[in-house]
Design a protein around this motif. Structure first.
Motif, mmCIF file in Angstrom:
data_model
loop_
_atom_site.group_PDB
_atom_site.id
_atom_site.type_symbol
_atom_site.label_atom_id
_atom_site.label_comp_id
_atom_site.label_asym_id
_atom_site.label_seq_id
_atom_site.Cartn_x
_atom_site.Cartn_y
_atom_site.Cartn_z
ATOM 1 N N UNK A 115 -8.122 -2.969 4.418
ATOM 2 C CA UNK A 115 -7.023 -3.512 3.620
ATOM 3 C C UNK A 115 -5.744 -3.547 4.463
ATOM 4 N N UNK A 116 -4.919 -4.548 4.221
ATOM 5 C CA UNK A 116 -3.646 -4.621 4.934
ATOM 6 C C UNK A 116 -3.790 -4.942 6.405
ATOM 7 N N UNK A 166 -5.503 -6.337 -6.230
ATOM 8 C CA UNK A 166 -5.289 -4.908 -6.003
ATOM 9 C C UNK A 166 -3.942 -4.480 -6.558
ATOM 10 N N UNK A 206 2.403 0.085 -4.567
ATOM 11 C CA UNK A 206 1.226 0.428 -5.338
ATOM 12 C C UNK A 206 1.310 1.852 -5.877
ATOM 13 N N UNK A 255 1.148 3.385 -9.519
ATOM 14 C CA UNK A 255 -0.067 3.493 -10.325
ATOM 15 C C UNK A 255 -0.072 4.731 -11.233
ATOM 16 N N UNK A 309 -7.564 7.783 3.836
ATOM 17 C CA UNK A 309 -7.724 6.344 4.019
ATOM 18 C C UNK A 309 -8.150 6.009 5.447
ATOM 19 N N UNK A 335 -7.449 -10.965 -3.008
ATOM 20 C CA UNK A 335 -7.729 -9.526 -3.105
ATOM 21 C C UNK A 335 -6.464 -8.674 -3.205
ATOM 22 N N UNK A 336 -5.436 -8.987 -2.406
ATOM 23 C CA UNK A 336 -4.233 -8.153 -2.459
ATOM 24 C C UNK A 336 -3.525 -8.345 -3.798
ATOM 25 N N UNK A 395 0.823 -1.204 0.000
ATOM 26 C CA UNK A 395 0.000 0.000 0.000
ATOM 27 C C UNK A 395 0.860 1.258 0.000
#
Ligand SMILES: [K+]
Ligand SMILES: [K+]
Lengths: 454, 454
Positions: free
Chosen positions: A315-316, A432, A105, A108, A235, A428-429, A101
């Motif tokens: 998440x995480x 993602x 990531x 992006x 977040x 999911x990770x 995260x």
């Protein structure tokens, strides 16, 4: 694409979710090997290998579904293997997820990429090590405090040595949202935390620990820095407000639907009812411990819990599911439409379109997987569809509660649930990390078309 | 906002979904009054008023759930009232929905508004009347052809007069996807079309008629113009391809899961199995007629059908659900993400962001309503949760098939299902008409924020 650490460390040339998946496979193999040693079983005889794989996978993925009763069927050695897998699997996942995260990531967007190239290329390995150290320190502090408090509570009802062991085991199990318990070892105890349904002490230790494990390190770090910075990231705000909303709504729904159920809330006084409703609400989204008999809940509550498990935690974090942020974005789209706004806005920030598409993707693919698995199991297992759907959702969302199917699974059913636990923890990770629109690859955009959807 | 017809006709000052809702309420009241006349009941005594309201609502909303058996409990007068409500409710809805899609909903974008003001303000009333006439002509032609073909088939097994009556009744019921049948009148017949499970003639008449009723008039008009224009609109392409995909996937799933079920497919030969799978796939999304005993299907198939009902048919058609176009947009988001594209693209047209938010809104609100209703019913009714979920989805999506709960509903349950049928029929079109982002009201856009959703 920019890969900040490529040149530094050959291990990091695999993409991080691949490293994680490989690590988890190794742990499950090693763990199942240890668990099927005769020394791990209280009976002194090896447990079935499939059972050992199931328990190792459930522990590593911090799911908490059990085909054996850890407090009864496992020796202390077996229990240590189990909780060791929980600790390594839980913290390992959270660490890598936090890294992804915060660091990986970022690749992006093109703008961020340029900024990162400057800031990260010089000190990336160092920064990553500092980050990992921070995560581990947080975890150890929280788990230690939890273990001491639980030890204090347990010391009232068992020998000090056992109380210390139980304190440590359950602290790790609770913080990592794993859902394993040893209370089967105590004569005449109901499973999980049912004995403590209206015990304020256990409730007030366990709920905050579950929540801390479920919000993820990014949010914890953000909360710790709050007194100084007086500011939370977007977040963190989304995770905290959505978690709070889900806990409260969940508690109200459970309170209302179970109020008159003689097998759950009816025998309790108002404070017991309130504790039990909140605990079940908190635990449902990922923790796997329960103070109520899940199989005795009303069908309405059970289905509601399926939805809560599906939504999951942050998440995480130690929790699973499609994640509260994903759910928040879906709800945000609904609210934007109802208010007639063109953008999803959270705390004065607009949510990018690709996040919305990602949220749809996570939700639909997760739903598809859970339903297809449930449809297959409804042919191989002799059980109510709701019970089966509960089981597959619990496995995929690493929730770990069951209406009772787990102990009756056929070998094929066990195998499918093992796969679901693994895919639910790592899918999911991986998605993602993998799913990012490659904007630079699109030479032009198609004209906008109209489709009626009313 | 621009309202093209405001000055012309005072009736049109209500917004069109409001007109529709008011009309439906009047029809349900009038219909229930007629149905509870002694002359409507075969017993010669008035049916319970709640039953009459249920039947009137089910007919007007072309849902097809029945608390009485039309072929047994109703006189010819009662049957004519029922099918009259179906015809007026079905065609009325389709006409208004088509009007909304083609005329009123155009007010969405500013650019279109300007164009429309020129083209519509002079001839809007005239244009609308022409459109309505066209819709009615299509419907009458399709229903007449269907009635004649069904009459031909039925004339082999019943007196010509009855065959003509049955042909007309079932043609209207099938085209409007209403799901009512009269076969209870024939001694020893199973319900619905079960008798015709492997009859090619009935299958090959009913399936195309159900599909024509389920794709909506815009698509039908587009298909009729195709030989001349050699071009379909984006909307038609999406509806037709998604409908085709759902029919085929549905038939395969039903074929596979029911293949060995002695209560459904097992006794049939391969052609019978194929017909039955396709028919059940076609019928599930909205038609309500069945050639298999829905209550005897496997749990997996039943849950799959719940999903099919939820998806439903095309906007502005006789069918309900969240609509195939809504589902297509959700699937499009998944495919865009998987392919790493930033836009949802159908047939070289990009889908606007607000359509995606609308799709999420429809899906989540529909899901919420169905689930809350199911949770409440699971307390008031003594039935399996899957059966209850099946019933609430069937009512909301105006599908009309049941696992068997309909006939056992408590009065409260009946009332809730009536509300669901009404809301399910009119809610989506009302939302679609009402929910439009008011872009001109937003003075600025918030900056983009990041939320992790993995
Ligand atoms: K868990
Ligand atoms: K129907």
């Amino acid at each position: 694409m920019f890969k900040p650490v490529r040149s530094r460390n050959p291990l990091l040339r695999l993409n991080p979710p691949q490293v994680l998946a490989a690590g988890f496979l190794v742990m499950i193999l090693a763990g199942s090997g240890l668990l099927c040693l005769p020394a791990a079983s209280a009976s002194g005889q090896s447990m079935a290998y499939l059972d050992a794989v199931f328990m190792a996978a459930s522990a590593t993925c911090v799911t908490g579904l059990s085909v054996v009763n850890p407090g009864v069927d496992l020796t202390t050695f077996g229990q240590l293997v189990l909780i060791g897998l929980v600790q390594i699997g839980g913290l390992g996942f959270m660490t890598v997820a936090t890294l992804i995260a915060l660091v990986f990531r970022r690749r992006i967007t093109f703008r961020e990429r340029l900024i990162l190239q400057e800031t990260l290329s010089q000190s990336s390995t160092e920064g990553i090590i500092r980050l990992i150290r921070k995560v581990l320190v947080y975890a150890i502090v929280i788990e230690s405090v939890g273990a001491i408090l639980l030890f204090a509570r347990f010391s009232f009802e068992m020998p000090l040595g056992q109380a210390a062991y139980f304190g440590a085991f359950h602290s790790i199990s609770i913080f990592n949202n794993a859902g394993f318990d040893l209370f089967g070892a105590i004569e005449g105890r109901a499973g999980s935390l049912i004995h403590y349904v209206d015990d304020p002490f256990i409730n007030l230790i366990a709920m905050p620990m579950i929540l801390l494990g479920g919000i993820g390190f990014i949010v914890i770090a953000d909360l710790l820095a709050f007194p100084k910075k007086r500011k939370l990231s977007l977040h963190s705000k989304v995770v905290l407000s959505m978690t709070g909303a889900l806990v409260i709504v969940g508690a109200i729904v459970i309170f209302v639907f179970e109020f008159n159920n003689p097998a759950t809330l009816k025998p309790l006084d108002l404070s017991g009812k309130t504790f039990a409703s909140f605990f079940q609400s908190v635990t449902s989204r990922s923790a796997g411990l329960a103070t109520l008999d899940v199989g005795a809940l009303r069908q309405a509550t059970q289905f509601f819990i399926v939805i809560m498990m599906f939504i999951g935690a942050a998440p995480g974090s130690a929790g699973g599911g499609i994640k509260v942020t994903t759910f928040a974005i879906l709800i945000g789209a609904v609210l934007a439409m109802i208010r007639g706004r063109q953008d999803i806005v959270f705390f004065r920030y607009r949510i990018a379109q690709d996040r919305v598409y990602k949220a749809i993707t996570f939700s639909l693919l997760s739903f598809l997987l859970i339903v297809v698995a449930a449809m297959i199991l409804s042919v191989t297992e002799n059980y109510s569809f709701l019970g089966i759907l509960f089981e597959t959702t619990s496995a995929y969302a690493t929730a770990g509660i069951s209406m009772g199917l787990t102990s009756q699974l056929t070998p094929f059913g066990q195998f499918l649930i093992i796969v679901l636990m693994f895919v639910g923890r790592l899918g999911p990770i991986t998605l993602a990390f993998t799913l990012t629109p490659k904007m630079d690859k699109e030479p032009f955009r198609y004209p906008e078309g109209k489709v009626t959807i009313g």
